[in-house]
Write a protein that holds these residues in place. Structure first.
Motif, PDB file in Angstrom:
ATOM      1  N   LEU A 235      60.451  12.159 -16.783  1.00  0.00           N
ATOM      2  CA  LEU A 235      59.928  11.396 -15.652  1.00  0.00           C
ATOM      3  C   LEU A 235      58.509  10.990 -15.998  1.00  0.00           C
ATOM      4  N   GLN A 236      58.259   9.677 -16.035  1.00  0.00           N
ATOM      5  CA  GLN A 236      56.935   9.148 -16.352  1.00  0.00           C
ATOM      6  C   GLN A 236      56.140   8.929 -15.073  1.00  0.00           C
ATOM      7  N   HIS A 237      54.900   9.428 -15.052  1.00  0.00           N
ATOM      8  CA  HIS A 237      54.100   9.265 -13.849  1.00  0.00           C
ATOM      9  C   HIS A 237      53.785   7.800 -13.564  1.00  0.00           C
ATOM     10  N   ALA A 238      53.592   7.019 -14.615  1.00  0.00           N
ATOM     11  CA  ALA A 238      53.270   5.592 -14.418  1.00  0.00           C
ATOM     12  C   ALA A 238      54.349   4.887 -13.608  1.00  0.00           C
ATOM     13  N   GLY A 239      55.593   5.220 -13.860  1.00  0.00           N
ATOM     14  CA  GLY A 239      56.680   4.599 -13.103  1.00  0.00           C
ATOM     15  C   GLY A 239      56.902   5.239 -11.751  1.00  0.00           C
ATOM     16  N   LEU A 240      56.652   6.542 -11.651  1.00  0.00           N
ATOM     17  CA  LEU A 240      56.899   7.260 -10.399  1.00  0.00           C
ATOM     18  C   LEU A 240      56.006   6.770  -9.270  1.00  0.00           C
ATOM     19  N   THR A 241      54.758   6.464  -9.567  1.00  0.00           N
ATOM     20  CA  THR A 241      53.829   6.024  -8.511  1.00  0.00           C
ATOM     21  C   THR A 241      54.372   4.815  -7.770  1.00  0.00           C
ATOM     22  N   GLY A 242      54.888   3.850  -8.519  1.00  0.00           N
ATOM     23  CA  GLY A 242      55.465   2.670  -7.880  1.00  0.00           C
ATOM     24  C   GLY A 242      56.696   3.009  -7.061  1.00  0.00           C
ATOM     25  N   TRP A 243      57.541   3.899  -7.584  1.00  0.00           N
ATOM     26  CA  TRP A 243      58.749   4.289  -6.857  1.00  0.00           C
ATOM     27  C   TRP A 243      58.416   5.079  -5.588  1.00  0.00           C
ATOM     28  N   ALA A 271      59.810  11.774   0.831  1.00  0.00           N
ATOM     29  CA  ALA A 271      58.849  12.884   0.860  1.00  0.00           C
ATOM     30  C   ALA A 271      58.799  13.582  -0.491  1.00  0.00           C
ATOM     31  N   GLY A 272      59.967  13.760  -1.115  1.00  0.00           N
ATOM     32  CA  GLY A 272      60.003  14.383  -2.429  1.00  0.00           C
ATOM     33  C   GLY A 272      59.227  13.587  -3.462  1.00  0.00           C
ATOM     34  N   ALA A 273      59.343  12.262  -3.392  1.00  0.00           N
ATOM     35  CA  ALA A 273      58.616  11.405  -4.331  1.00  0.00           C
ATOM     36  C   ALA A 273      57.103  11.490  -4.107  1.00  0.00           C
ATOM     37  N   ILE A 274      56.685  11.591  -2.854  1.00  0.00           N
ATOM     38  CA  ILE A 274      55.257  11.719  -2.542  1.00  0.00           C
ATOM     39  C   ILE A 274      54.704  13.013  -3.133  1.00  0.00           C
TER      40      ILE A 274
END
Length: 309
Positions: A235-243, A271-274
């Motif tokens: 899981l890349q943080h760069a992509g997760l922020t947008g998701w 909530a999990g993504a946050i």
């Protein structure tokens, strides 16, 4: 030996039967689970309802019969945050012990973190160096870090995806102001504990466990579960922020169409993504590798160590 593990979680109660021997990896032989959503059966804020207790007892009775049918020699049972945090949790577990003869132990949050860390260490081995392990459950967030099998630091915070969804978000999709308040709350809670982890030094390897991280990685392009447990998933943080932003704005029907998202976890995915985004940001992690082993495997490994030690 054939070992049964009864996992009483906040969302799902799961009996896993494994063939396990000292020095060998546990081999799953049978799985029986039910989505009881015990955390949703809390009354007056923190008491598990009579209906929730009855559902749990019924599952345990079925699980005992299945364990007998499958030839289980030893059964270890544990409960996590939904029962641990209920004001009547121990009282309910004592009744279940008396009525079913199953001794369910309510794990503390730090113990959850330690056992999950043990599972990750055994999966990746000593070559992974100093580990940082993050797990998002239904009721709590666990963080552990260390160089050995027992972590230097083990933290549990009330930041589970299910708990936050129930307590902070009133609609789907949630209003933008609720999402902002939740984001501030999550980041403030995690930030209070960053120093406890950082004081031991930067990790050589950062790992995620739990269904929430697996689904976020899959949304971000990781291989599907059908490719097997040995496929590397990150899981890349760069992509997760947008998701994290997109998921908060999406209605449940759209989230359900995303790859790898299970229907029962659709409501709590924003909530999990946050939480995942905040943890990766505040701990300075650009990439997390997803580990197929987690708390249940840690419990199995610890049990085997005790039997053969």
């Amino acid at each position: 030996m054939r070992l049964g593990v009864l996992d009483v979680g906040s969302n799902t109660v799961h009996l896993l039967v494994v063939d396990a021997h000292q020095g060998a990896r546990p081999l799953p032989a049978f799985s029986h689970k039910a989505e009881l959503r015990l955390a949703a059966h809390l009354e007056d804020g923190d008491r598990l309802s009579a209906d929730g207790e009855a559902r749990l007892r019924s599952f345990i009775e079925d699980a005992l019969q299945i364990a007998e049918d499958k030839g289980v020699e030893d059964l270890v049972a544990f409960a996590t945050s939904a029962v641990r945090d209920a004001s009547n949790g121990e009282e309910i577990l004592e009744r279940i012990r008396t009525e079913t003869d199953v001794d369910i132990h309510a794990l503390s949050g730090p113990d959850e973190a330690r056992l999950t860390f043990l599972a990750v260490r055994r999966w990746f081995g000593w070559s992974s160096g100093r580990l940082l392990v993050i797990d998002i459950g239904g009721g709590s967030l666990e963080v552990a870090a260390g160089i050995d099998e027992d972590p230097d630091v083990a933290i549990s915070l009330p930041l589970g995806a299910g708990r936050l969804t129930r307590d902070w978000l009133t609609a789907d999709p949630a209003p933008a102001d609720e999402v902002r308040k939740l984001r501030r709350h999550v980041r403030a809670e995690i930030a209070r504990h960053v120093g406890e982890v950082a004081r031991y030094g930067a990790p050589d390897f950062a790992v995620a466990t739990s269904k929430t991280f697996k689904q976020l990685a899959r949304i971000g392009g990781a291989a599907p579960s059908s490719d097997g447990p040995y496929q590397r998933r990150v899981l890349q943080h760069a992509g997760l922020t947008g998701w994290a932003d997109k998921l908060a704005r999406m209605p449940a029907s759209e989230r359900a169409d995303l790859p790898g998202v299970s229907e029962r976890r659709v409501p709590q995915l924003p909530a999990g993504a946050i939480v995942a985004d905040a943890a990766m940001d505040l701990f300075g992690i650009s990439e997390l590798e997803v580990c197929p082993w987690a708390l249940r495997e840690g419990v199995i490994l610890r049990r085997l160590d005790m039997i053969t030690g």
